[in-house]
Design a protein around this motif. Structure first.
Motif, PDB file in Angstrom:
ATOM      1  N   SER A 194      26.605  41.541  34.798  1.00 41.38           N
ATOM      2  CA  SER A 194      27.498  40.380  34.774  1.00 41.38           C
ATOM      3  C   SER A 194      28.966  40.769  34.618  1.00 41.38           C
ATOM      4  O   SER A 194      29.845  39.962  34.901  1.00 41.38           O
ATOM      5  CB  SER A 194      27.105  39.429  33.638  1.00 41.38           C
ATOM      6  N   GLU A 195      29.249  41.989  34.180  1.00 41.30           N
ATOM      7  CA  GLU A 195      30.635  42.404  33.956  1.00 41.30           C
ATOM      8  C   GLU A 195      31.516  42.288  35.204  1.00 41.30           C
ATOM      9  O   GLU A 195      32.619  41.751  35.136  1.00 41.30           O
ATOM     10  CB  GLU A 195      30.689  43.832  33.398  1.00 41.30           C
ATOM     11  N   PRO A 196      31.070  42.803  36.376  1.00 41.89           N
ATOM     12  CA  PRO A 196      31.914  42.676  37.572  1.00 41.89           C
ATOM     13  C   PRO A 196      32.231  41.234  37.925  1.00 41.89           C
ATOM     14  O   PRO A 196      33.341  40.928  38.376  1.00 41.89           O
ATOM     15  CB  PRO A 196      31.070  43.351  38.671  1.00 41.89           C
ATOM     16  N   LEU A 197      31.257  40.329  37.712  1.00 39.81           N
ATOM     17  CA  LEU A 197      31.489  38.909  37.982  1.00 39.81           C
ATOM     18  C   LEU A 197      32.589  38.367  37.085  1.00 39.81           C
ATOM     19  O   LEU A 197      33.473  37.624  37.533  1.00 39.81           O
ATOM     20  CB  LEU A 197      30.194  38.124  37.770  1.00 39.81           C
TER      21      LEU A 197
ATOM     22  N   MET B   4      35.960  39.701  38.306  1.00 37.31           N
ATOM     23  CA  MET B   4      36.405  39.001  39.511  1.00 37.31           C
ATOM     24  C   MET B   4      36.957  37.619  39.169  1.00 37.31           C
ATOM     25  O   MET B   4      38.022  37.216  39.660  1.00 37.31           O
ATOM     26  CB  MET B   4      35.249  38.864  40.500  1.00 37.31           C
ATOM     27  N   LEU B   5      36.214  36.899  38.326  1.00 34.35           N
ATOM     28  CA  LEU B   5      36.649  35.564  37.925  1.00 34.35           C
ATOM     29  C   LEU B   5      37.985  35.633  37.196  1.00 34.35           C
ATOM     30  O   LEU B   5      38.894  34.833  37.453  1.00 34.35           O
ATOM     31  CB  LEU B   5      35.589  34.921  37.027  1.00 34.35           C
ATOM     32  N   ALA B   6      38.119  36.611  36.299  1.00 34.00           N
ATOM     33  CA  ALA B   6      39.362  36.771  35.536  1.00 34.00           C
ATOM     34  C   ALA B   6      40.526  37.086  36.464  1.00 34.00           C
ATOM     35  O   ALA B   6      41.636  36.556  36.291  1.00 34.00           O
ATOM     36  CB  ALA B   6      39.191  37.882  34.497  1.00 34.00           C
ATOM     37  N   ALA B   7      40.285  37.949  37.450  1.00 35.10           N
ATOM     38  CA  ALA B   7      41.341  38.314  38.399  1.00 35.10           C
ATOM     39  C   ALA B   7      41.777  37.105  39.219  1.00 35.10           C
ATOM     40  O   ALA B   7      42.976  36.899  39.459  1.00 35.10           O
ATOM     41  CB  ALA B   7      40.858  39.434  39.318  1.00 35.10           C
ATOM     42  N   MET B   8      40.828  36.285  39.652  1.00 37.41           N
ATOM     43  CA  MET B   8      41.159  35.103  40.454  1.00 37.41           C
ATOM     44  C   MET B   8      41.981  34.101  39.653  1.00 37.41           C
ATOM     45  O   MET B   8      42.990  33.578  40.135  1.00 37.41           O
ATOM     46  CB  MET B   8      39.882  34.450  40.984  1.00 37.41           C
ATOM     47  N   VAL B   9      41.559  33.837  38.420  1.00 36.87           N
ATOM     48  CA  VAL B   9      42.298  32.898  37.571  1.00 36.87           C
ATOM     49  C   VAL B   9      43.698  33.434  37.290  1.00 36.87           C
ATOM     50  O   VAL B   9      44.693  32.700  37.360  1.00 36.87           O
ATOM     51  CB  VAL B   9      41.540  32.657  36.241  1.00 36.87           C
TER      52      VAL B   9
ATOM     53  N   PRO C 206      37.905  44.816  39.534  1.00 32.13           N
ATOM     54  CA  PRO C 206      36.558  45.325  39.281  1.00 32.13           C
ATOM     55  C   PRO C 206      36.443  46.828  39.562  1.00 32.13           C
ATOM     56  O   PRO C 206      35.740  47.547  38.836  1.00 32.13           O
ATOM     57  CB  PRO C 206      35.682  44.508  40.246  1.00 32.13           C
ATOM     58  N   LEU C 207      37.132  47.319  40.617  1.00 29.01           N
ATOM     59  CA  LEU C 207      37.102  48.745  40.919  1.00 29.01           C
ATOM     60  C   LEU C 207      37.793  49.539  39.811  1.00 29.01           C
ATOM     61  O   LEU C 207      37.313  50.607  39.402  1.00 29.01           O
ATOM     62  CB  LEU C 207      37.782  49.011  42.265  1.00 29.01           C
ATOM     63  N   TRP C 208      38.907  49.030  39.318  1.00 29.42           N
ATOM     64  CA  TRP C 208      39.617  49.665  38.203  1.00 29.42           C
ATOM     65  C   TRP C 208      38.730  49.732  36.962  1.00 29.42           C
ATOM     66  O   TRP C 208      38.607  50.793  36.330  1.00 29.42           O
ATOM     67  CB  TRP C 208      40.893  48.880  37.913  1.00 29.42           C
ATOM     68  N   GLU C 209      38.093  48.612  36.630  1.00 29.72           N
ATOM     69  CA  GLU C 209      37.216  48.579  35.456  1.00 29.72           C
ATOM     70  C   GLU C 209      36.018  49.519  35.641  1.00 29.72           C
ATOM     71  O   GLU C 209      35.601  50.208  34.708  1.00 29.72           O
ATOM     72  CB  GLU C 209      36.731  47.143  35.204  1.00 29.72           C
TER      73      GLU C 209
ATOM     74  N   CYS D 135      43.010  55.673  37.684  1.00 30.49           N
ATOM     75  CA  CYS D 135      42.011  54.720  38.187  1.00 30.49           C
ATOM     76  C   CYS D 135      42.696  53.518  38.828  1.00 30.49           C
ATOM     77  O   CYS D 135      42.269  53.023  39.877  1.00 30.49           O
ATOM     78  CB  CYS D 135      41.105  54.247  37.043  1.00 30.49           C
ATOM     79  N   GLY D 136      43.783  53.046  38.202  1.00 31.57           N
ATOM     80  CA  GLY D 136      44.530  51.924  38.750  1.00 31.57           C
ATOM     81  C   GLY D 136      45.190  52.260  40.068  1.00 31.57           C
ATOM     82  O   GLY D 136      45.256  51.426  40.971  1.00 31.57           O
ATOM     83  N   SER D 137      45.652  53.503  40.203  1.00 35.86           N
ATOM     84  CA  SER D 137      46.278  53.945  41.445  1.00 35.86           C
ATOM     85  C   SER D 137      45.285  53.957  42.595  1.00 35.86           C
ATOM     86  O   SER D 137      45.573  53.472  43.690  1.00 35.86           O
ATOM     87  CB  SER D 137      46.871  55.347  41.251  1.00 35.86           C
TER      88      SER D 137
END
Length: 269
Positions: free
Chosen positions: A87-90, A93-98, A160-163, A185-187
């Protein structure tokens, strides 16, 4: 507001300002490459810092609003979906969209003013005054939809890729991740997301720079993408991809590295 969210707001503001000011020339080059009038007619390498004033004003609150929303949504999603790895990636994703939807409330007026200044011979104040006179307050939000449509897939890929990359590094070394590792990782995550979403970025730029009565000014992203494809092909859709990937890759290193360094560990109660 909790101390953790306040810290996220401050860390995000510092990170966003550091990136936008240090890499501004690359952003100018990217905008002019994507301009319908062409790189040299849009200004070439002249006035490379044109449009930096609205960035100085808007960078910190934009980044702060994004990360405050991102962290709050991520923590809320963790409580709703549970802490399982599935459930973490979901939640991310939701956090990034908001976060992006909220940040665009500030980002879009800044982008409109900045990009029109970058592609013209006018000052930021003259662009702002002209936009308000001819299009009103609504003109500052031209391209809001296209910006959100660019930022959501970008963030859904990047964060999600960064996390994931942070979790992978942490599991391999069996200790907490360092800020410089988070920055790397962020880069990587930023570079992948930037390359994948370049066509949406080109469409957003064309919409913001279009003449008021033109078809592109209506903000129909699909129509703009079809028009670019029919006239310019792949080259047009991916115009400015090199400075965009470079800017966001280096920016991701600074942005997420500074954020990770300044952000405290959350205290879950």
């Amino acid at each position: 507001m909790s101390s953790y969210l306040v810290s996220s707001l401050v860390a995000g503001a510092a990170a966003g300002t550091a990136v936008d000011l240090s890499l501004f020339p690359l952003d100018t080059v990217k905008t002019r490459l994507q301009s319908a009038q062409g790189f040299w007619y849009a200004g070439g390498f002249r006035r490379i810092y044109a449009g930096i004033t609205p960035v100085i004003v808007g960078s910190a609150p934009t980044a702060a609003l994004f990360f405050c929303s991102y962290e709050a949504t991520k923590r809320g999603a963790s409580k709703i979906f549970g802490p399982s790895q599935k459930s973490e990636p979901l939640g991310h994703m939701l956090a990034a969209m908001v976060g992006e939807v909220m940040a665009c409330l500030i980002r879009v007026p800044v982008e409109v003013t900045k990009q029109r200044t970058q592609a013209s011979q006018l000052s930021s104040f003259e662009v702002l005054r002209g936009t308000m006179r001819t299009e009103g307050f609504r003109g500052l939000y031209r391209g809001y939809r296209s910006t959100v449509l660019r930022e959501i897939p970008f963030s859904v890929i990047q964060f999600p890729l960064w996390e994931f990359l942070k979790g992978y590094v942490q599991s391999r070394q069996e200790q907490d991740i360092f800020a410089w590792q988070s920055a790397v990782c962020g880069s990587v995550a930023g570079a992948v997301a930037a390359a994948a979403t370049t066509p949406l970025d080109v469409a957003k730029t064309r919409i913001m720079l279009a003449e008021r009565q033109s078809v592109q000014a209506r903000g129909d992203v699909a129509l703009v993408l079809r028009d670019i494809w029919s006239r310019e092909g792949w080259k047009g859709l991916f115009s400015g991809v090199v400075p965009r990937v470079t800017w966001i890759s280096v920016g991701g290193f600074i942005f997420l590295g500074v954020y990770e360094k300044l952000k405290p560990c959350p205290v879950i109660t």
